[in-house]
Design a protein around this motif. Sequence first.
Motif, PDB file in Angstrom:
ATOM      1  N   ARG A 157       0.805  -1.191  -0.030  1.00 37.63           N
ATOM      2  CA  ARG A 157      -0.111  -0.141  -0.061  1.00 37.63           C
ATOM      3  C   ARG A 157       0.810   1.324  -0.030  1.00 37.63           C
ATOM      4  O   ARG A 157       0.351   2.175   0.096  1.00 37.63           O
ATOM      5  CB  ARG A 157      -0.928  -0.039   1.158  1.00 37.63           C
ATOM      6  CG  ARG A 157      -2.164  -1.167   1.081  1.00 37.63           C
ATOM      7  CD  ARG A 157      -2.891  -0.994   2.155  1.00 37.63           C
ATOM      8  NE  ARG A 157      -3.998  -1.936   1.997  1.00 37.63           N
ATOM      9  CZ  ARG A 157      -5.306  -2.131   3.019  1.00 37.63           C
ATOM     10  NH1 ARG A 157      -5.113  -1.344   3.887  1.00 37.63           N
ATOM     11  NH2 ARG A 157      -6.003  -3.177   2.593  1.00 37.63           N
ATOM     12  N   ARG A 158       2.238   1.105  -0.106  1.00 40.13           N
ATOM     13  CA  ARG A 158       2.809   2.311  -0.420  1.00 40.13           C
ATOM     14  C   ARG A 158       3.346   2.542  -1.728  1.00 40.13           C
ATOM     15  O   ARG A 158       4.323   3.374  -2.097  1.00 40.13           O
ATOM     16  CB  ARG A 158       4.131   2.176   0.572  1.00 40.13           C
ATOM     17  CG  ARG A 158       3.899   2.437   1.962  1.00 40.13           C
ATOM     18  CD  ARG A 158       5.242   2.099   2.894  1.00 40.13           C
ATOM     19  NE  ARG A 158       5.057   2.591   4.088  1.00 40.13           N
ATOM     20  CZ  ARG A 158       5.568   3.462   4.729  1.00 40.13           C
ATOM     21  NH1 ARG A 158       6.751   4.089   4.141  1.00 40.13           N
ATOM     22  NH2 ARG A 158       5.457   3.860   6.121  1.00 40.13           N
ATOM     23  N   GLY A 195      -5.120  -5.451  -3.630  1.00 37.51           N
ATOM     24  CA  GLY A 195      -5.043  -5.312  -2.102  1.00 37.51           C
ATOM     25  C   GLY A 195      -4.608  -3.868  -1.384  1.00 37.51           C
ATOM     26  O   GLY A 195      -3.921  -3.933  -0.696  1.00 37.51           O
ATOM     27  N   GLY A 196      -5.419  -2.844  -2.406  1.00 32.15           N
ATOM     28  CA  GLY A 196      -5.459  -1.758  -1.657  1.00 32.15           C
ATOM     29  C   GLY A 196      -4.288  -0.669  -2.319  1.00 32.15           C
ATOM     30  O   GLY A 196      -4.163   0.310  -1.838  1.00 32.15           O
ATOM     31  N   VAL A 197      -3.601  -1.244  -3.288  1.00 39.01           N
ATOM     32  CA  VAL A 197      -2.811  -0.332  -3.871  1.00 39.01           C
ATOM     33  C   VAL A 197      -3.485   0.802  -4.764  1.00 39.01           C
ATOM     34  O   VAL A 197      -4.457   0.792  -5.216  1.00 39.01           O
ATOM     35  CB  VAL A 197      -2.026  -1.031  -4.989  1.00 39.01           C
ATOM     36  CG1 VAL A 197      -1.022  -0.196  -5.917  1.00 39.01           C
ATOM     37  CG2 VAL A 197      -1.285  -2.170  -4.416  1.00 39.01           C
ATOM     38  N   THR A 212      -7.451   2.089   2.122  1.00 36.81           N
ATOM     39  CA  THR A 212      -6.485   2.438   3.343  1.00 36.81           C
ATOM     40  C   THR A 212      -6.444   1.738   4.417  1.00 36.81           C
ATOM     41  O   THR A 212      -6.258   2.042   5.572  1.00 36.81           O
ATOM     42  CB  THR A 212      -6.596   3.993   3.754  1.00 36.81           C
ATOM     43  OG1 THR A 212      -7.913   4.323   4.043  1.00 36.81           O
ATOM     44  CG2 THR A 212      -6.430   4.637   2.396  1.00 36.81           C
ATOM     45  N   GLY A 213      -7.276   0.432   4.489  1.00 31.67           N
ATOM     46  CA  GLY A 213      -7.346  -0.372   5.258  1.00 31.67           C
ATOM     47  C   GLY A 213      -8.539  -0.137   6.499  1.00 31.67           C
ATOM     48  O   GLY A 213      -9.352   0.714   6.191  1.00 31.67           O
ATOM     49  N   SER A 230     -13.168  -0.992   6.813  1.00 27.10           N
ATOM     50  CA  SER A 230     -12.097  -0.749   5.625  1.00 27.10           C
ATOM     51  C   SER A 230     -12.740   0.607   4.885  1.00 27.10           C
ATOM     52  O   SER A 230     -13.741   0.627   4.498  1.00 27.10           O
ATOM     53  CB  SER A 230     -12.272  -1.827   4.636  1.00 27.10           C
ATOM     54  OG  SER A 230     -11.366  -1.626   3.590  1.00 27.10           O
ATOM     55  N   THR A 231     -11.698   1.521   4.601  1.00 22.79           N
ATOM     56  CA  THR A 231     -11.994   2.698   4.103  1.00 22.79           C
ATOM     57  C   THR A 231     -11.553   2.793   2.609  1.00 22.79           C
ATOM     58  O   THR A 231     -10.413   2.335   2.252  1.00 22.79           O
ATOM     59  CB  THR A 231     -11.336   3.937   4.721  1.00 22.79           C
ATOM     60  OG1 THR A 231     -10.126   3.518   4.861  1.00 22.79           O
ATOM     61  CG2 THR A 231     -11.726   4.052   6.234  1.00 22.79           C
ATOM     62  N   GLU A 232     -12.431   2.985   1.781  1.00 20.03           N
ATOM     63  CA  GLU A 232     -11.975   3.404   0.343  1.00 20.03           C
ATOM     64  C   GLU A 232     -12.380   4.724  -0.235  1.00 20.03           C
ATOM     65  O   GLU A 232     -13.403   5.503   0.221  1.00 20.03           O
ATOM     66  CB  GLU A 232     -13.028   2.245  -0.697  1.00 20.03           C
ATOM     67  CG  GLU A 232     -12.766   0.770  -0.306  1.00 20.03           C
ATOM     68  CD  GLU A 232     -13.363   0.053  -1.257  1.00 20.03           C
ATOM     69  OE1 GLU A 232     -13.008  -1.007  -1.640  1.00 20.03           O
ATOM     70  OE2 GLU A 232     -14.465   0.397  -1.614  1.00 20.03           O
TER      71      GLU A 232
END
Length: 340
Positions: A157-158, A195-197, A212-213, A230-232
Amino acid sequence: MPVPKHILNQIKAIIPPLNGSLHKGQSGRVGVLGGALDYTGAPFFASISALRIGADLSHVICSPTAAGAIKSYSPDLIVHPILREDQSPDQVKPTLDSLLSRLHVLIVGPGLGREDYMINYAKLAVNIAKEQGMYVVLDADALWMVGQDLSIIRGYRRAVLTPNVMEFKRLSENLKIDPNIPPEERAMHVSRALGGVTVLQKGASDIICTNTGEATKEQAQLNKISEGESTEERVVVDVPGGLKRCGGQGDILSGSVGTIMAWGKCFESGAFGDGSVPPSRIPLLAAVGGSMVTRTASRRAFGKHGRVTQDMIPEIGGAFAEIFGEGEKGWGAPTSEGKL
């Protein structure tokens, strides 16, 4: 559709102050990995844009066949011709590991090409960056590389991916995204599948999506969701750009996004700021800020000169000041007398 004010404020929070309090390197050390025999312009555009937007140091990690040309474009760039075709990734790994340990962000893809030896070096660099917790931008042929092996970046996620129309289509197909999903929603599906990238889908409007988890209490209040949910997030950047897209503008974007991520790393480490922006926000903020600067620089250059990407480079400072406010924290483009 204006960018939400709280996002603009968070971007401003991670921009280094220009007040003499920081030493060299605390406003970002950027690395661009790319540049093979036929591709020298792309890594130059990405790396010089990083300096123009405000990075302290910009490094180009390239093939020896590209190094001479890139060095000749600007003495401001630090060029490392270490990606040799006659060596293996294992031989180069210690040098690359040491180099990346001194940087805040790695931009992979501008001028990379698809030759096996360059792709192998790119995979090695991304893995090293992940081990070191660096922020990463993937563009151009690095996106093709990811499509061949999604595990390279899935769940990290970075990272920010910056696909254009064709790259996004190819990536969506590799991820088996349903083509019947409305176009404006597909970037979020790609982000989820990775996976949130963070995904910056380039187009008439740039669409930035991320997951962002689990939400903190503050994030939950801001996004009107339950704590721990979970935040999108989806942000559309539709500030006017130039009326012609030509090769190289995506490289300016990747350099701009990478620089703001480097600032985020400096902010995260305590070089400046109050720690009010969590690291999980940095990729989204960098993608939004980089998109706004690039589109504005494109509009300004098109209005003055017309067609060529190189004309955007002198406009980056003015575009930055136009968006984020000349004079704030010492920011701004130089006047004709060279003063801020």
